[in-house]
Write a protein that holds these residues in place. Sequence first.
Motif, PDB file in Angstrom:
ATOM      1  N   MET A   1     -15.524  28.710  -3.937  1.00  0.00           N
ATOM      2  CA  MET A   1     -16.135  27.548  -4.595  1.00  0.00           C
ATOM      3  C   MET A   1     -17.649  27.651  -4.497  1.00  0.00           C
TER       4      MET A   1
ATOM      5  N   CYS B   1     -21.308  26.187  -4.473  1.00  0.00           N
ATOM      6  CA  CYS B   1     -21.696  24.855  -3.968  1.00  0.00           C
ATOM      7  C   CYS B   1     -23.209  24.703  -3.985  1.00  0.00           C
TER       8      CYS B   1
ATOM      9  N   CYS C   1     -12.016  19.072  -1.822  1.00  0.00           N
ATOM     10  CA  CYS C   1     -11.610  20.294  -2.520  1.00  0.00           C
ATOM     11  C   CYS C   1     -11.081  21.336  -1.537  1.00  0.00           C
TER      12      CYS C   1
ATOM     13  N   ILE D   1     -16.824  28.929   0.783  1.00  0.00           N
ATOM     14  CA  ILE D   1     -17.860  28.179   0.077  1.00  0.00           C
ATOM     15  C   ILE D   1     -19.081  29.080  -0.088  1.00  0.00           C
TER      16      ILE D   1
ATOM     17  N   ASP E   1     -14.892  25.044  -9.321  1.00  0.00           N
ATOM     18  CA  ASP E   1     -16.030  24.214  -8.919  1.00  0.00           C
ATOM     19  C   ASP E   1     -15.640  23.257  -7.791  1.00  0.00           C
ATOM     20  N   ALA E   2     -16.625  22.965  -6.950  1.00  0.00           N
ATOM     21  CA  ALA E   2     -16.389  22.092  -5.800  1.00  0.00           C
ATOM     22  C   ALA E   2     -16.700  20.639  -6.116  1.00  0.00           C
TER      23      ALA E   2
ATOM     24  N   PHE F   1      -6.904  21.770  -7.209  1.00  0.00           N
ATOM     25  CA  PHE F   1      -6.681  22.843  -6.246  1.00  0.00           C
ATOM     26  C   PHE F   1      -5.321  22.741  -5.558  1.00  0.00           C
TER      27      PHE F   1
END
Length: 406
Positions: free
Chosen positions: A7, A9, A19, A38, A86-87, A93
């Motif tokens: 993801m 960020c 997420c 991340i 995308d976060a 998810f």
Amino acid sequence: MELTVVMPCLNEAETVEVCVRKALACMAEHGIEGEVLIADNGSTDGSQQLARDAGARVVHVDEKGYGNALMGGIRAARGKYVIMGDADDSYDFTSLLPFVEQLRDGADLVMGNRFKGGISPGAMPPLHRYLGNPVLSFIGRLFFPSAIGDFHCGLRGFRRDSILRLQLQTGGMEFASEMVVRSTLSGLDVREVPTTLSPDGRSRPPHLRSWRDGWRHLRFLLLYSPKWLFFYPGVLMMLLGLVAGTALTFGPVEIGELAFDVDTLVGSSALVVIGFQAALFAVFTKVYAAEEGFLPESPRIRKLIDVVSLEKGLVVGGLLALAGLVGLVMSLVHWQVRSFGELDPRESLRIVVPSATALIMSFQTIFASLFVSILGIRRTRESSIDVAAKAAEEAAEAVSLENSKH
């Protein structure tokens, strides 16, 4: 490890934790050995610690941009497969299994399709839903042999090694298009599964800028398709110019109340020259891109280069130059017949314009043949095995030298 969920960020403190927890819960539910990574692009709101507390691994990516953040995360991933998303809590998810199943079945890239899976009210601006995404996806399918219906879905899975081999270059939002295009051109197994899109959970505006990022996607698609950027428009202009110019060379053309004469002949000549130059640019671009590895080598272009050698190009250019010179000599004879006095442009230009056009195209052909020959000079490239072997030899020599000193 089988799966890494990556993801990107940048200040996602409101949503990154939920997420991460959703992705970890999905993997635990389906018995998937994996991790959440991340790829932080410089957050200043504490997103990194929130992600760690939720169970994610955080890597820092200094180079700014959506594509740069994702590539940093992909390189740091430990899983055989990667799913990126995308976060901002807009992607589901908890429904990663369809992507994993397709990857296990042999797919190299599995795209989500939000239009098939469902877009919740307010999740996508009308400009993106009804214009931006459909138009850009249509252009992508038109320019490249792809059946993907949603080029810009941010939730997608892929084999990590397959994507790394592509050596993707773009650092911004157009990274999404580059992944699909390069995968398609490289002959990878690209598939699609339905996915959903929900309104994101952030209180701030998204990082996406509609017109700027839309243009970057369109620009990328054009630059990676020389035949649509240069060749097709160039051939169309050449055909229009040749048809109109040929007709006007023999006299005025009247269509209804409209009369076309030598002024249109000059415009037709310009169309031929510009179109020919555009078609040559398509060849230049394809040869250069293939030599540098941006695009796969085109069998048609390679065959064209093999058939139309430097020598043949020089001959064709010479013949065009000869035709142009003959036309100019005829124009001088025409002038001499009139005792080198004042000429009627409606007569003289019908000789001069085609002759000048032939001369211009002769030099274009000669220069193009020389340039393509230069582009076709293959450089010797060391493979990774050669580099490793050379490094091993140098290390062995260093050790031997050190031992001899003692």
